[in-house]
Design a protein around this motif. Structure first.
Motif, PDB file in Angstrom:
ATOM      1  N   TRP A 156      25.896 -25.392  -0.966  1.00 49.16           N
ATOM      2  CA  TRP A 156      25.714 -25.002   0.428  1.00 49.16           C
ATOM      3  C   TRP A 156      26.351 -26.024   1.355  1.00 49.16           C
ATOM      4  CZ3 TRP A 156      25.799 -22.161   4.264  1.00 49.16           C
ATOM      5  CH2 TRP A 156      25.064 -22.326   5.435  1.00 49.16           C
ATOM      6  N   GLN A 157      26.182 -27.307   1.069  1.00 50.64           N
ATOM      7  CA  GLN A 157      26.799 -28.341   1.897  1.00 50.64           C
ATOM      8  C   GLN A 157      28.324 -28.243   1.856  1.00 50.64           C
ATOM      9  OE1 GLN A 157      24.972 -31.813   0.201  1.00 50.64           O
ATOM     10  NE2 GLN A 157      22.960 -31.289   1.038  1.00 50.64           N
ATOM     11  N   GLU A 208      30.042 -25.472   1.298  1.00 53.91           N
ATOM     12  CA  GLU A 208      30.386 -24.291   2.103  1.00 53.91           C
ATOM     13  C   GLU A 208      30.491 -24.654   3.585  1.00 53.91           C
ATOM     14  OE1 GLU A 208      28.294 -20.629   2.008  1.00 53.91           O
ATOM     15  OE2 GLU A 208      27.835 -20.754  -0.136  1.00 53.91           O
ATOM     16  N   GLN A 209      29.485 -25.370   4.074  1.00 54.90           N
ATOM     17  CA  GLN A 209      29.458 -25.717   5.492  1.00 54.90           C
ATOM     18  C   GLN A 209      30.608 -26.648   5.867  1.00 54.90           C
ATOM     19  OE1 GLN A 209      25.158 -26.304   7.074  1.00 54.90           O
ATOM     20  NE2 GLN A 209      25.052 -26.753   4.885  1.00 54.90           N
TER      21      GLN A 209
END
Length: 277
Positions: free
Chosen positions: A130-131, A133-134
């Motif tokens: 997720w990190q 992706e961001q």
């Protein structure tokens, strides 16, 4: 197109590599030993980058950090950032990052996981995905178009495929625990990557196909092999399945149960060939 692909020889990357070559594109493979996460490869002349590489303990994604969570994060998150920045500096126009359904984390079992739900990772693996992706999305700019694919479990033929240990245990008469899971054929993931390489859509895309019970999977294996060991009980666990609406809107249609039935004989033939050597 010239497409750089990290993890090109891995369990997942090999499907994407074959898709790139079959489409007549030029593949720049980035895999060990010549490439490791954290390197800044020369991506000059590449039109696109597909990032599949992940450093983890063999056979483990969730929990793949083992006893070194900081090393896992440093290698996979910091290494991904270095790769994304190298791509932008080289003028690469399109970047596709292989994320995971693990970003959805601790939603209650039975939740329909849509791309509109905010990620809530509950593992280090999911948090790092997720990190990343961001961080990739934050690099978006004119001429630099990023997207992420949140894939479920990937199956398909090839050495070390995900069910190899399960099939061996069943063949040997071991007790198999009940389990249900969502699955996607590697070829269907590769076709999703192909669709995203051909458009400029950004953001996150779920990629999932069938909900599969081990009882039903091993019943098919038993019919194909003649193994008569007891099947595991059916699982009663509620499963949070991802919807793949954004990919389907682009025309993506995974193979479903028919794809599983077509590929199982190939996976079992590989196992028989390996046992005969």
């Amino acid at each position: 197109m010239k497409i750089a692909l990290t993890g090109s020889t891995g369990r997942v990357g090999r499907f994407i590599a074959r898709e790139i070559i079959a489409a007549g594109d030029t593949l720049l493979p980035l895999s060990r030993p010549g490439y490791r996460l954290g390197d800044r490869p020369d991506l000059t002349g590449c039109d696109a980058l597909v990032h599949c590489a992940l450093a983890h303990l063999p056979g483990r994604y969730r929990g793949g950090e083992g006893e070194d969570p900081e090393g896992f994060r440093r290698t996979n998150f910091d290494g991904s950032i270095a790769l994304f920045e190298a791509a932008r500096q080289a003028g690469v126009a399109r970047v596709i990052f292989l994320s995971s359904r693990a970003v959805y984390g601790d939603y209650p079992p039975g939740t329909a996981l849509t791309e509109h739900l905010p990620p809530r990772p509950d593992t280090l693996y999911g948090a790092v995905k997720w990190q990343a992706e961001q961080a990739l999305a934050a690099l978006a700019a004119p001429g630099f178009c990023p997207a992420s694919i949140r894939a479920t479990g990937i199956y398909g033929p090839g050495s070390g495929h995900k069910w190899q240990t399960l099939f061996e245990a069943f063949s040997n008469g071991a007790a198999i625990a009940p389990r249900r899971s969502t699955e996607l054929h590697g070829h269907d993931l590769a076709r999703a990557v192909r669709l995203l390489l051909q458009c400029q859509e950004t953001g996150a895309f779920n990629a999932s196909d069938i909900l599969l019970d081990r009882h039903d999977l091993l019943a098919r294996v038993a019919r194909l092999t003649g193994v008569t060991h007891p099947l595991p009980a059916r699982s009663a666990a509620a499963i949070s399945a991802m919807t793949s609406d954004r990919l389907r809107a682009l025309g993506w249609r995974p193979a479903g149960i028919a794809g599983l039935e077509a590929t199982l004989p190939k996976m079992l033939a590989q196992r028989a060939d390996a046992a005969g050597r």
